[in-house]
Design an enzyme around this catalytic site. Structure first.
Site, mmCIF file in Angstrom:
data_model
loop_
_atom_site.group_PDB
_atom_site.id
_atom_site.type_symbol
_atom_site.label_atom_id
_atom_site.label_comp_id
_atom_site.label_asym_id
_atom_site.label_seq_id
_atom_site.Cartn_x
_atom_site.Cartn_y
_atom_site.Cartn_z
ATOM 1 N N MET A 27 0.909 -0.904 0.197
ATOM 2 C CA MET A 27 -0.115 0.094 0.009
ATOM 3 C C MET A 27 0.643 0.971 0.206
ATOM 4 O O MET A 27 0.470 2.604 0.226
ATOM 5 C CB MET A 27 -0.807 0.109 1.448
ATOM 6 C CG MET A 27 -1.983 -1.149 0.883
ATOM 7 S SD MET A 27 -3.490 -1.005 1.517
ATOM 8 C CE MET A 27 -2.701 -0.278 3.680
ATOM 9 N N GLY A 28 1.654 0.924 -0.407
ATOM 10 C CA GLY A 28 2.871 2.508 -0.542
ATOM 11 C C GLY A 28 3.585 2.565 0.783
ATOM 12 O O GLY A 28 3.471 1.810 1.649
ATOM 13 N N LEU A 30 6.186 3.339 1.705
ATOM 14 C CA LEU A 30 7.849 1.715 1.898
ATOM 15 C C LEU A 30 8.698 2.156 2.772
ATOM 16 O O LEU A 30 8.993 3.507 2.844
ATOM 17 C CB LEU A 30 8.016 1.464 0.353
ATOM 18 C CG LEU A 30 7.038 1.582 -0.927
ATOM 19 C CD1 LEU A 30 7.624 0.866 -2.222
ATOM 20 C CD2 LEU A 30 6.367 0.504 -0.389
ATOM 21 N N HIS A 34 9.637 -3.404 3.385
ATOM 22 C CA HIS A 34 8.860 -3.482 2.208
ATOM 23 C C HIS A 34 9.684 -3.595 1.531
ATOM 24 O O HIS A 34 9.895 -4.879 0.611
ATOM 25 C CB HIS A 34 8.033 -2.840 1.833
ATOM 26 C CG HIS A 34 6.533 -1.729 2.851
ATOM 27 N ND1 HIS A 34 6.036 -0.802 2.921
ATOM 28 C CD2 HIS A 34 5.756 -2.357 1.759
ATOM 29 C CE1 HIS A 34 5.377 -0.458 3.385
ATOM 30 N NE2 HIS A 34 4.526 -1.921 3.198
ATOM 31 N N GLY A 144 4.222 -10.048 4.123
ATOM 32 C CA GLY A 144 5.476 -10.632 5.617
ATOM 33 C C GLY A 144 4.447 -10.634 6.163
ATOM 34 O O GLY A 144 2.876 -11.082 6.972
ATOM 35 N N GLN A 150 -3.245 -11.921 7.852
ATOM 36 C CA GLN A 150 -3.904 -11.553 6.421
ATOM 37 C C GLN A 150 -2.764 -13.191 5.531
ATOM 38 O O GLN A 150 -3.210 -13.142 4.202
ATOM 39 C CB GLN A 150 -2.300 -10.467 6.163
ATOM 40 C CG GLN A 150 -2.169 -10.196 4.383
ATOM 41 C CD GLN A 150 -2.219 -8.561 4.455
ATOM 42 O OE1 GLN A 150 -2.754 -8.057 4.142
ATOM 43 N NE2 GLN A 150 -0.450 -8.214 3.959
ATOM 44 N N SER A 183 3.760 1.164 8.575
ATOM 45 C CA SER A 183 3.755 2.898 7.450
ATOM 46 C C SER A 183 2.719 3.452 8.886
ATOM 47 O O SER A 183 3.110 4.513 8.893
ATOM 48 C CB SER A 183 2.647 3.082 6.595
ATOM 49 O OG SER A 183 3.604 1.639 5.568
ATOM 50 N N ARG A 184 2.426 2.727 9.700
ATOM 51 C CA ARG A 184 1.616 3.623 10.621
ATOM 52 C C ARG A 184 2.275 4.131 11.916
ATOM 53 O O ARG A 184 1.810 5.169 12.225
ATOM 54 C CB ARG A 184 0.178 2.591 11.215
ATOM 55 C CG ARG A 184 -0.266 2.317 10.053
ATOM 56 C CD ARG A 184 -2.176 1.955 10.622
ATOM 57 N NE ARG A 184 -3.275 2.050 10.486
ATOM 58 C CZ ARG A 184 -3.448 0.925 8.822
ATOM 59 N NH1 ARG A 184 -2.991 -0.435 9.122
ATOM 60 N NH2 ARG A 184 -4.437 0.905 8.525
HETATM 61 P P1 AMP Z 1 0.892 -2.914 3.286
HETATM 62 O O1 AMP Z 1 1.807 -1.305 3.181
HETATM 63 O O2 AMP Z 1 1.224 -2.829 4.848
HETATM 64 O O3 AMP Z 1 0.091 -3.586 3.035
HETATM 65 O O4 AMP Z 1 2.660 -4.067 3.165
HETATM 66 C C1 AMP Z 1 2.641 -4.750 2.219
HETATM 67 C C2 AMP Z 1 3.339 -5.550 2.679
HETATM 68 O O5 AMP Z 1 4.629 -5.652 3.336
HETATM 69 C C3 AMP Z 1 2.824 -7.225 3.242
HETATM 70 O O6 AMP Z 1 3.013 -8.009 2.505
HETATM 71 C C4 AMP Z 1 3.399 -7.122 4.977
HETATM 72 O O7 AMP Z 1 2.837 -8.349 5.755
HETATM 73 C C5 AMP Z 1 4.623 -6.316 4.614
HETATM 74 N N1 AMP Z 1 4.898 -5.978 5.875
HETATM 75 C C6 AMP Z 1 4.836 -4.456 5.810
HETATM 76 N N2 AMP Z 1 5.310 -4.223 7.758
HETATM 77 C C7 AMP Z 1 6.169 -5.138 6.946
HETATM 78 C C8 AMP Z 1 7.662 -5.312 8.204
HETATM 79 N N3 AMP Z 1 7.654 -5.062 9.629
HETATM 80 N N4 AMP Z 1 8.126 -6.944 8.069
HETATM 81 C C9 AMP Z 1 8.030 -7.495 7.623
HETATM 82 N N5 AMP Z 1 7.175 -7.259 6.456
HETATM 83 C C10 AMP Z 1 6.173 -6.164 5.725
#
Ligand code: AMP
Length: 283
Positions: A27-28, A30, A34, A144, A150, A183-184
């Site tokens: 979802m960007g 990054l 990511h 992740g 998820q 991201s949050r």
């Molecule tokens: P998101 O942008 O939050 O939808 O995350 C995109 C992908 O990155 C998803 O598969 C998440 O599980 C993974 N992800 C987000 N944060 C982390 C992290 N700290 N470590 C590993 N993978 C992550």
């Protein structure tokens, strides 16, 4: 690096692309979490693809869809530097047009934990992940463990719909103090950022002295999270495949999962609890 905004463009660009194709949906906004997935996809594929799409379907009413951090230019610069071959950055209308009729729902797995707190969230995730997998047609897709539920939902839909893609799980990337990158985290003020350490601390408390007793592990997590300003959505010990709540003592691996709210920010995290070692005099 090629940037596509439509599914037609992506299909055309990938029609003759060398395989295997590795895909990282995001979802960007990054961050290093990511980037670790992207690095794995770039290293393990002949063609690497990432998507940047803030999926409106996975946000409930009153959630942070509008406020969700967005930085497409920064994300594209980073993905290019990291060696990604192609990015899909579609508009909301491209993937979620108003006339859309189809929804993908994974039963069972989606009714607990995040699914209980965020009704409809995983239907939105499953629908868009299925759409993205259909658009890109990757050989491998990287997710992740940070979003453990998820990951299981995606594995389930890939198995049930017999999609020809291997789901690759990547371990959670953390800050020095243990906080999982998200991201949050950008929403956290300085005091809440310090308080957020209770989340990895609760997971460490669950693992510390883990002997298969889920009730005791939950109690240790609750006491680690018993801090002013931290509201606990759940602190659970569950089966690592079905996410069913573990009761009492079981000689099997489990997963500890936590969700808290700090001010207006929701944080989730999880950790494995391995097969408990047989202790003399126990059982
Ligand atoms: P998101 O942008 O939050 O939808 O995350 C995109 C992908 O990155 C998803 O598969 C998440 O599980 C993974 N992800 C987000 N944060 C982390 C992290 N700290 N470590 C590993 N993978 C992550």
């Amino acid at each position: 690096m090629e940037v596509c905004t439509t599914v037609t463009q992506v299909r055309r660009a990938l029609a003759e692309a060398p395989r295997p194709v590795g895909f990282v949906p995001t979802m960007g906004a990054l961050h290093e979490g990511h980037r670790a997935l992207v690095a794995a996809a770039v290293a393990g594929s002949a063609t690497s693809v990432a998507s940047v799409f803030v999926n409106p379907l996975q946000f409930g009413p009153g959630e942070d869809f509008d406020a969700y951090p967005r930085d497409l230019d920064g994300d594209l610069a980073l993905l290019e530097r990291d060696g990604v071959d192609l990015v899909l950055a579609p508009s909301a209308d491209e993937l979620t047009p108003p006339q859309r009729r189809t929804e993908v729902r994974v039963r069972g797995l989606t009714e607990t934990l995040e699914g209980a707190v965020r009704p409809g969230h995983f239907d939105g995730v499953a629908t868009i992940v299925t759409t993205l997998l259909g658009a890109v047609g990757p050989d491998r897709a990287y997710f992740g463990e940070k979003d453990y539920q998820q990951l299981l939902v995606v594995r389930a839909l890939v198995a049930d719909l017999q999609l020809p893609v291997e789901v690759v799980a990547h371990p959670t990337v953390r800050e020095r103090d243990g906080l999982a990158l998200s991201s949050r985290n950008a929403y956290l003020g300085p005091e809440d950022r310090v308080r957020a350490r209770v989340v990895p601390a609760a997971l460490a408390a669950a693992a510390d002295g883990w002997d298969g007793d889920a009730d005791a592990a939950r109690a240790r997590m609750r006491s680690a999270l018993d801090v002013e300003g931290v509201a606990v959505d759940y602190a659970e010990v569950a089966d690592p495949e079905t996410l069913e709540r573990r009761e009492g003592r079981t000689p099997a691996p489990a997963r500890a999962l936590v969700a808290v709210r700090l001010g207006g920010t929701r944080l989730i995290d999880n950790a494995p609890l391995p097969v408990p070692e047989a202790a003399p005099g126990r059982q």
